[in-house]
Design a protein around this motif. Structure first.
Motif, PDB file in Angstrom:
ATOM      1  N   GLN A 109      10.044  -2.847   8.591  1.00 29.57           N
ATOM      2  CA  GLN A 109       8.888  -3.735   8.625  1.00 29.57           C
ATOM      3  C   GLN A 109       7.658  -3.004   8.096  1.00 29.57           C
ATOM      4  N   PRO A 110       6.696  -3.751   7.529  1.00 29.88           N
ATOM      5  CA  PRO A 110       5.473  -3.127   6.998  1.00 29.88           C
ATOM      6  C   PRO A 110       4.704  -2.409   8.104  1.00 29.88           C
ATOM      7  N   PRO A 111       3.922  -1.377   7.717  1.00 28.43           N
ATOM      8  CA  PRO A 111       3.766  -0.862   6.351  1.00 28.43           C
ATOM      9  C   PRO A 111       4.954   0.003   5.963  1.00 28.43           C
ATOM     10  N   HIS A 112       5.356  -0.125   4.706  1.00 27.78           N
ATOM     11  CA  HIS A 112       6.532   0.594   4.210  1.00 27.78           C
ATOM     12  C   HIS A 112       6.197   1.980   3.666  1.00 27.78           C
ATOM     13  N   GLY A 113       4.938   2.191   3.261  1.00 29.11           N
ATOM     14  CA  GLY A 113       4.536   3.498   2.759  1.00 29.11           C
ATOM     15  C   GLY A 113       4.801   3.720   1.280  1.00 29.11           C
ATOM     16  N   VAL A 114       5.452   2.771   0.618  1.00 32.22           N
ATOM     17  CA  VAL A 114       5.701   2.827  -0.827  1.00 32.22           C
ATOM     18  C   VAL A 114       5.462   1.432  -1.385  1.00 32.22           C
ATOM     19  N   THR A 115       5.326   1.333  -2.695  1.00 29.87           N
ATOM     20  CA  THR A 115       5.192   0.029  -3.340  1.00 29.87           C
ATOM     21  C   THR A 115       6.580  -0.573  -3.480  1.00 29.87           C
ATOM     22  N   LEU A 116       6.799  -1.689  -2.780  1.00 28.50           N
ATOM     23  CA  LEU A 116       8.097  -2.369  -2.823  1.00 28.50           C
ATOM     24  C   LEU A 116       8.034  -3.571  -3.761  1.00 28.50           C
ATOM     25  N   ALA A 117       9.143  -3.849  -4.406  1.00 34.39           N
ATOM     26  CA  ALA A 117       9.272  -5.054  -5.219  1.00 34.39           C
ATOM     27  C   ALA A 117       9.108  -6.276  -4.321  1.00 34.39           C
ATOM     28  N   PRO A 118       8.514  -7.348  -4.845  1.00 35.12           N
ATOM     29  CA  PRO A 118       8.353  -8.562  -4.048  1.00 35.12           C
ATOM     30  C   PRO A 118       9.674  -9.089  -3.470  1.00 35.12           C
ATOM     31  N   LEU A 119      10.775  -8.963  -4.210  1.00 34.42           N
ATOM     32  CA  LEU A 119      12.064  -9.434  -3.703  1.00 34.42           C
ATOM     33  C   LEU A 119      12.413  -8.723  -2.396  1.00 34.42           C
ATOM     34  N   SER A 120      12.191  -7.418  -2.342  1.00 32.82           N
ATOM     35  CA  SER A 120      12.456  -6.652  -1.122  1.00 32.82           C
ATOM     36  C   SER A 120      11.438  -6.969  -0.040  1.00 32.82           C
ATOM     37  N   ALA A 121      10.147  -6.832  -0.375  1.00 32.20           N
ATOM     38  CA  ALA A 121       9.084  -6.945   0.628  1.00 32.20           C
ATOM     39  C   ALA A 121       8.943  -8.346   1.208  1.00 32.20           C
ATOM     40  N   ARG A 122       9.046  -9.351   0.368  1.00 37.44           N
ATOM     41  CA  ARG A 122       8.801 -10.730   0.824  1.00 37.44           C
ATOM     42  C   ARG A 122      10.041 -11.443   1.342  1.00 37.44           C
ATOM     43  N   HIS A 123      11.221 -10.990   0.916  1.00 33.37           N
ATOM     44  CA  HIS A 123      12.431 -11.762   1.213  1.00 33.37           C
ATOM     45  C   HIS A 123      13.529 -10.944   1.892  1.00 33.37           C
ATOM     46  N   GLN A 124      14.034  -9.918   1.204  1.00 37.02           N
ATOM     47  CA  GLN A 124      15.227  -9.246   1.690  1.00 37.02           C
ATOM     48  C   GLN A 124      15.009  -8.469   2.983  1.00 37.02           C
TER      49      GLN A 124
END
Length: 140
Positions: A109-124
Protein backbone atom coordinates in the motif's frame (compact mmCIF):
# COMPACT_ATOMS: atom_id res chain seq x y z
CA UNK A 1 -5.23 3.21 -29.52
CA UNK A 2 -3.76 -0.29 -29.68
CA UNK A 3 -3.84 -2.61 -26.69
CA UNK A 4 -0.81 -4.41 -25.26
CA UNK A 5 -1.87 -7.58 -23.44
CA UNK A 6 0.41 -8.82 -20.67
CA UNK A 7 0.43 -11.21 -17.73
CA UNK A 8 1.93 -9.97 -14.46
CA UNK A 9 3.06 -11.37 -11.13
CA UNK A 10 2.46 -10.00 -7.67
CA UNK A 11 5.18 -11.51 -5.49
CA UNK A 12 5.16 -10.82 -1.76
CA UNK A 13 7.92 -11.33 0.78
CA UNK A 14 7.46 -12.26 4.46
CA UNK A 15 6.80 -8.60 5.36
CA UNK A 16 4.11 -8.34 2.65
CA UNK A 17 6.25 -6.09 0.49
CA UNK A 18 5.72 -6.51 -3.24
CA UNK A 19 8.44 -7.01 -5.85
CA UNK A 20 8.55 -4.43 -8.64
CA UNK A 21 11.02 -4.07 -11.50
CA UNK A 22 12.35 -1.24 -13.64
CA UNK A 23 13.34 -1.90 -17.24
CA UNK A 24 16.39 -0.34 -18.88
CA UNK A 25 15.57 3.14 -20.19
CA UNK A 26 12.59 3.67 -17.85
CA UNK A 27 12.18 5.52 -14.55
CA UNK A 28 8.96 3.69 -13.70
CA UNK A 29 8.62 0.44 -11.80
CA UNK A 30 6.17 -2.25 -12.95
CA UNK A 31 5.11 -5.76 -12.00
CA UNK A 32 7.30 -8.50 -13.45
CA UNK A 33 5.76 -10.34 -16.37
CA UNK A 34 5.24 -9.76 -20.05
CA UNK A 35 3.53 -10.55 -23.32
CA UNK A 36 2.30 -14.00 -24.30
CA UNK A 37 4.10 -15.98 -26.96
CA UNK A 38 1.83 -17.76 -29.48
CA UNK A 39 0.09 -20.75 -27.90
CA UNK A 40 1.03 -19.90 -24.31
CA UNK A 41 -1.43 -19.88 -21.44
CA UNK A 42 -1.29 -17.05 -18.91
CA UNK A 43 0.65 -19.15 -16.41
CA UNK A 44 3.06 -20.46 -19.05
CA UNK A 45 3.79 -16.83 -19.97
CA UNK A 46 4.35 -15.92 -16.35
CA UNK A 47 6.58 -18.95 -15.81
CA UNK A 48 8.76 -18.02 -18.81
CA UNK A 49 8.88 -14.30 -18.03
CA UNK A 50 9.75 -14.75 -14.34
CA UNK A 51 12.60 -17.06 -15.25
CA UNK A 52 13.90 -14.74 -18.00
CA UNK A 53 13.55 -11.51 -15.99
CA UNK A 54 14.36 -12.68 -12.46
CA UNK A 55 15.84 -16.18 -12.65
CA UNK A 56 13.10 -17.69 -10.45
CA UNK A 57 10.77 -20.66 -10.89
CA UNK A 58 7.03 -20.05 -10.66
CA UNK A 59 5.10 -22.26 -8.24
CA UNK A 60 2.19 -22.73 -10.68
CA UNK A 61 -0.07 -24.22 -7.98
CA UNK A 62 0.28 -21.03 -5.91
CA UNK A 63 -1.11 -18.72 -8.62
CA UNK A 64 -4.23 -16.85 -7.53
CA UNK A 65 -5.92 -14.66 -10.18
CA UNK A 66 -6.37 -11.09 -8.96
CA UNK A 67 -8.02 -9.61 -12.04
CA UNK A 68 -7.59 -8.08 -15.48
CA UNK A 69 -6.95 -4.34 -15.54
CA UNK A 70 -6.39 -1.71 -18.24
CA UNK A 71 -4.43 1.55 -18.13
CA UNK A 72 -2.23 3.83 -20.26
CA UNK A 73 1.12 2.18 -21.07
CA UNK A 74 4.07 3.91 -19.41
CA UNK A 75 6.80 2.85 -21.83
CA UNK A 76 4.81 3.14 -25.07
CA UNK A 77 3.08 6.54 -25.42
CA UNK A 78 -0.33 6.46 -27.09
CA UNK A 79 -0.94 2.82 -26.23
CA UNK A 80 -2.96 1.05 -23.54
CA UNK A 81 -1.87 -1.97 -21.55
CA UNK A 82 -4.15 -4.71 -20.27
CA UNK A 83 -2.61 -6.74 -17.48
CA UNK A 84 -3.87 -10.04 -16.13
CA UNK A 85 -2.46 -10.21 -12.59
CA UNK A 86 -1.73 -13.21 -10.38
CA UNK A 87 -0.55 -13.44 -6.78
CA UNK A 88 2.23 -16.04 -6.93
CA UNK A 89 5.03 -17.73 -5.04
CA UNK A 90 8.38 -18.57 -6.60
CA UNK A 91 11.45 -20.67 -5.89
CA UNK A 92 14.81 -18.94 -5.93
CA UNK A 93 16.05 -15.46 -5.12
CA UNK A 94 14.91 -12.79 -7.63
CA UNK A 95 17.81 -11.13 -9.41
CA UNK A 96 18.20 -8.61 -12.21
CA UNK A 97 18.28 -10.36 -15.61
CA UNK A 98 17.28 -9.77 -19.26
CA UNK A 99 15.82 -6.29 -19.83
CA UNK A 100 15.50 -5.53 -16.10
CA UNK A 101 17.71 -2.73 -14.76
CA UNK A 102 16.60 -2.76 -11.13
CA UNK A 103 14.27 -4.52 -8.71
CA UNK A 104 12.81 -3.29 -5.45
CA UNK A 105 10.64 -4.60 -2.63
CA UNK A 106 8.04 -1.94 -1.80
CA UNK A 107 5.02 -1.71 0.52
CA UNK A 108 1.85 -3.18 -0.97
CA UNK A 109 0.00 0.00 0.00
CA UNK A 110 1.14 3.61 -0.59
CA UNK A 111 3.51 5.23 -0.12
CA UNK A 112 5.55 2.83 -2.24
CA UNK A 113 8.79 4.84 -2.25
CA UNK A 114 9.29 4.46 -6.03
CA UNK A 115 7.46 5.68 -9.12
CA UNK A 116 4.99 2.93 -10.01
CA UNK A 117 3.20 2.47 -13.31
CA UNK A 118 -0.49 3.41 -13.13
CA UNK A 119 -1.47 -0.21 -13.87
CA UNK A 120 0.33 -1.33 -10.69
CA UNK A 121 -0.47 1.64 -8.45
CA UNK A 122 -4.11 2.18 -9.39
CA UNK A 123 -5.26 -1.36 -10.12
CA UNK A 124 -3.06 -4.38 -9.49
CA UNK A 125 -1.66 -3.62 -6.04
CA UNK A 126 -4.98 -2.38 -4.58
CA UNK A 127 -6.71 -5.49 -5.98
CA UNK A 128 -4.01 -7.76 -4.50
CA UNK A 129 -4.40 -6.06 -1.12
CA UNK A 130 -8.19 -6.50 -1.28
CA UNK A 131 -7.75 -10.19 -2.21
CA UNK A 132 -5.39 -10.75 0.72
CA UNK A 133 -7.75 -9.02 3.17
CA UNK A 134 -10.70 -11.06 1.92
CA UNK A 135 -8.66 -14.28 2.19
CA UNK A 136 -7.55 -13.33 5.72
CA UNK A 137 -3.86 -13.11 4.80
CA UNK A 138 -3.25 -9.60 6.08
CA UNK A 139 -4.23 -7.62 9.12
CA UNK A 140 -4.39 -4.27 7.29
Amino acid sequence: MSLIQIVTAILLDAEQRVLVVRKHGSDTFIQPGGKREPGETSLQTLQRELFEELGVQLDVDSAQPVGVFEEDAVNEPGRRVQGEAFLVRVSGQPQVKAEIAELAWVPLQPPHGVTLAPLSARHQLPAAHAWLVKAGHTGT
